[in-house]
Design a protein around this motif. Structure first.
Motif, mmCIF file in Angstrom:
data_model
loop_
_atom_site.group_PDB
_atom_site.id
_atom_site.type_symbol
_atom_site.label_atom_id
_atom_site.label_comp_id
_atom_site.label_asym_id
_atom_site.label_seq_id
_atom_site.Cartn_x
_atom_site.Cartn_y
_atom_site.Cartn_z
ATOM 1 N N PHE A 75 0.808 -1.214 0.000
ATOM 2 C CA PHE A 75 0.000 0.000 0.000
ATOM 3 C C PHE A 75 0.848 1.275 0.000
ATOM 4 O O PHE A 75 0.321 2.353 0.274
ATOM 5 C CB PHE A 75 -0.971 0.008 1.182
ATOM 6 N N ASN A 76 2.122 1.172 -0.333
ATOM 7 C CA ASN A 76 2.967 2.356 -0.464
ATOM 8 C C ASN A 76 2.281 3.322 -1.426
ATOM 9 O O ASN A 76 1.796 2.919 -2.489
ATOM 10 C CB ASN A 76 4.345 1.948 -0.995
ATOM 11 N N ILE A 77 2.238 4.578 -1.069
ATOM 12 C CA ILE A 77 1.507 5.577 -1.858
ATOM 13 C C ILE A 77 2.003 5.651 -3.306
ATOM 14 O O ILE A 77 1.243 5.987 -4.213
ATOM 15 C CB ILE A 77 1.555 6.958 -1.174
ATOM 16 N N ASN A 78 3.261 5.293 -3.541
ATOM 17 C CA ASN A 78 3.808 5.319 -4.906
ATOM 18 C C ASN A 78 3.245 4.214 -5.791
ATOM 19 O O ASN A 78 3.421 4.244 -7.012
ATOM 20 C CB ASN A 78 5.333 5.227 -4.859
ATOM 21 N N ASN A 79 2.575 3.233 -5.191
ATOM 22 C CA ASN A 79 2.000 2.122 -5.955
ATOM 23 C C ASN A 79 0.558 2.370 -6.386
ATOM 24 O O ASN A 79 -0.029 1.529 -7.058
ATOM 25 C CB ASN A 79 2.047 0.830 -5.126
ATOM 26 N N TRP A 80 -0.011 3.505 -5.976
ATOM 27 C CA TRP A 80 -1.436 3.745 -6.207
ATOM 28 C C TRP A 80 -1.670 5.082 -6.890
ATOM 29 O O TRP A 80 -0.897 6.019 -6.741
ATOM 30 C CB TRP A 80 -2.195 3.721 -4.869
ATOM 31 N N ASN A 81 -2.769 5.144 -7.619
ATOM 32 C CA ASN A 81 -3.239 6.390 -8.225
ATOM 33 C C ASN A 81 -4.623 6.700 -7.670
ATOM 34 O O ASN A 81 -5.339 5.802 -7.227
ATOM 35 C CB ASN A 81 -3.332 6.246 -9.755
ATOM 36 N N PHE A 82 -4.980 7.943 -7.730
ATOM 37 C CA PHE A 82 -6.321 8.334 -7.309
ATOM 38 C C PHE A 82 -7.337 7.629 -8.196
ATOM 39 O O PHE A 82 -7.153 7.506 -9.405
ATOM 40 C CB PHE A 82 -6.493 9.854 -7.406
ATOM 41 N N GLY A 83 -8.396 7.134 -7.569
ATOM 42 C CA GLY A 83 -9.460 6.475 -8.323
ATOM 43 C C GLY A 83 -9.190 5.018 -8.662
ATOM 44 O O GLY A 83 -9.972 4.398 -9.386
ATOM 45 N N ASP A 84 -8.108 4.435 -8.161
ATOM 46 C CA ASP A 84 -7.796 3.028 -8.446
ATOM 47 C C ASP A 84 -8.826 2.089 -7.819
ATOM 48 O O ASP A 84 -9.592 2.469 -6.940
ATOM 49 C CB ASP A 84 -6.420 2.659 -7.888
ATOM 50 N N THR A 85 -8.788 0.857 -8.267
ATOM 51 C CA THR A 85 -9.612 -0.205 -7.692
ATOM 52 C C THR A 85 -8.680 -1.206 -7.020
ATOM 53 O O THR A 85 -7.675 -1.607 -7.596
ATOM 54 C CB THR A 85 -10.449 -0.914 -8.769
ATOM 55 N N PHE A 86 -9.017 -1.575 -5.792
ATOM 56 C CA PHE A 86 -8.264 -2.581 -5.045
ATOM 57 C C PHE A 86 -8.863 -3.950 -5.350
ATOM 58 O O PHE A 86 -10.078 -4.122 -5.313
ATOM 59 C CB PHE A 86 -8.363 -2.292 -3.542
ATOM 60 N N TYR A 87 -7.977 -4.907 -5.645
ATOM 61 C CA TYR A 87 -8.393 -6.290 -5.854
ATOM 62 C C TYR A 87 -7.647 -7.155 -4.839
ATOM 63 O O TYR A 87 -6.401 -7.182 -4.845
ATOM 64 C CB TYR A 87 -8.060 -6.762 -7.268
ATOM 65 N N PHE A 88 -8.382 -7.843 -3.978
ATOM 66 C CA PHE A 88 -7.721 -8.664 -2.970
ATOM 67 C C PHE A 88 -6.878 -9.757 -3.613
ATOM 68 O O PHE A 88 -5.842 -10.140 -3.059
ATOM 69 C CB PHE A 88 -8.718 -9.275 -1.979
ATOM 70 N N SER A 89 -7.272 -10.262 -4.764
ATOM 71 C CA SER A 89 -6.485 -11.316 -5.413
ATOM 72 C C SER A 89 -5.064 -10.836 -5.693
ATOM 73 O O SER A 89 -4.106 -11.609 -5.568
ATOM 74 C CB SER A 89 -7.162 -11.786 -6.709
ATOM 75 N N GLU A 90 -4.895 -9.561 -6.032
ATOM 76 C CA GLU A 90 -3.559 -9.014 -6.276
ATOM 77 C C GLU A 90 -2.770 -8.897 -4.977
ATOM 78 O O GLU A 90 -1.579 -9.212 -4.932
ATOM 79 C CB GLU A 90 -3.654 -7.648 -6.967
ATOM 80 N N LEU A 91 -3.433 -8.437 -3.906
ATOM 81 C CA LEU A 91 -2.764 -8.361 -2.604
ATOM 82 C C LEU A 91 -2.383 -9.750 -2.134
ATOM 83 O O LEU A 91 -1.270 -9.966 -1.646
ATOM 84 C CB LEU A 91 -3.660 -7.673 -1.564
ATOM 85 N N SER A 92 -3.280 -10.706 -2.276
ATOM 86 C CA SER A 92 -3.013 -12.072 -1.849
ATOM 87 C C SER A 92 -1.806 -12.652 -2.594
ATOM 88 O O SER A 92 -0.922 -13.264 -1.978
ATOM 89 C CB SER A 92 -4.248 -12.943 -2.074
ATOM 90 N N ALA A 93 -1.743 -12.465 -3.891
ATOM 91 C CA ALA A 93 -0.611 -12.963 -4.680
ATOM 92 C C ALA A 93 0.693 -12.302 -4.215
ATOM 93 O O ALA A 93 1.729 -12.973 -4.088
ATOM 94 C CB ALA A 93 -0.849 -12.696 -6.162
ATOM 95 N N TYR A 94 0.642 -11.002 -3.958
ATOM 96 C CA TYR A 94 1.815 -10.275 -3.481
ATOM 97 C C TYR A 94 2.263 -10.821 -2.125
ATOM 98 O O TYR A 94 3.454 -11.062 -1.897
ATOM 99 C CB TYR A 94 1.500 -8.779 -3.378
ATOM 100 N N LEU A 95 1.303 -11.017 -1.205
ATOM 101 C CA LEU A 95 1.649 -11.538 0.117
ATOM 102 C C LEU A 95 2.253 -12.933 0.032
ATOM 103 O O LEU A 95 3.225 -13.246 0.722
ATOM 104 C CB LEU A 95 0.427 -11.529 1.037
ATOM 105 N N HIS A 96 1.705 -13.784 -0.834
ATOM 106 C CA HIS A 96 2.261 -15.126 -1.002
ATOM 107 C C HIS A 96 3.696 -15.050 -1.513
ATOM 108 O O HIS A 96 4.567 -15.791 -1.051
ATOM 109 C CB HIS A 96 1.399 -15.963 -1.956
ATOM 110 N N ALA A 97 3.950 -14.139 -2.448
ATOM 111 C CA ALA A 97 5.306 -13.993 -2.982
ATOM 112 C C ALA A 97 6.269 -13.472 -1.911
ATOM 113 O O ALA A 97 7.423 -13.900 -1.840
ATOM 114 C CB ALA A 97 5.293 -13.055 -4.189
ATOM 115 N N GLN A 98 5.806 -12.548 -1.079
ATOM 116 C CA GLN A 98 6.662 -11.945 -0.061
ATOM 117 C C GLN A 98 6.867 -12.844 1.154
ATOM 118 O O GLN A 98 7.942 -12.836 1.763
ATOM 119 C CB GLN A 98 6.073 -10.604 0.410
ATOM 120 N N LEU A 99 5.853 -13.596 1.523
ATOM 121 C CA LEU A 99 5.912 -14.391 2.750
ATOM 122 C C LEU A 99 6.408 -15.808 2.525
ATOM 123 O O LEU A 99 6.687 -16.530 3.481
ATOM 124 C CB LEU A 99 4.537 -14.402 3.432
#
Length: 154
Positions: A75-99
């Motif tokens: 959720f670093n501010i540099n990763n987002w733009n105003f008006g974006d849509t959050f998709y949990f599937s993308e966060l989940s994939a990122y967390l799996h890669a990081q953890l």
């Protein structure tokens, strides 16, 4: 009180000296949109349920800490733009890669009892909003397995 566009234009009028003749500057107020924690709107509060990998020796506390660190990076501010849509599937994939080998599964379960599992898997922001992580260690729950009770499926 949120300043008006006119008030912002007056307050930041010196910015006009840095623009090109053909450019225009439009100033608007922005709003952070926290997700999941107590700072989030009631309908956006949730628990991040993490199934601990059977092969890890990490403690639940270490897994919670690693999950929150990864979420803050996501959720670093540099990763987002105003008006974006959050998709949990993308966060989940990122967390799996990081953890890596710490976790075997990650799900998002709304705190609101009127909501169902999966209701927060897509969240839109307004054109003046940008997402931030509102989760704390109280919002990350390490569990042994995914069950209907854990998913709050009724």
């Amino acid at each position: 009180m949120v300043p008006t566009t006119t008030e912002l234009s007056q307050e930041y009028s010196e910015l006009n000296s840095y623009k090109m003749l053909t450019d225009s500057i439009v100033l608007n107020c922005a709003k952070f949109k926290p997700l999941f924690g107590s700072k989030a709107e009631t309908g956006l509060q949730a628990k991040i349920k993490v199934v601990k990998s059977a092969t890890t020796n990490a403690s639940d506390s270490e897994i919670r800490s690693a999950t929150l660190t990864a979420m803050n990076n996501y959720f670093n501010i540099n990763n987002w733009n105003f008006g974006d849509t959050f998709y949990f599937s993308e966060l989940s994939a990122y967390l799996h890669a990081q953890l890596g080998d710490l976790v075997s599964s990650i799900v998002l379960v709304p705190n609101d009892p009127t909501m169902h599992f999966g209701d927060l898997y897509e969240i839109k922001s307004a054109p003046y909003e940008i997402f931030v992580n509102g989760a704390t260690s109280n919002d990350v729950v390490v569990i042994a397995a995914l069950t209907p009770v854990q998913l709050q499926i009724r």
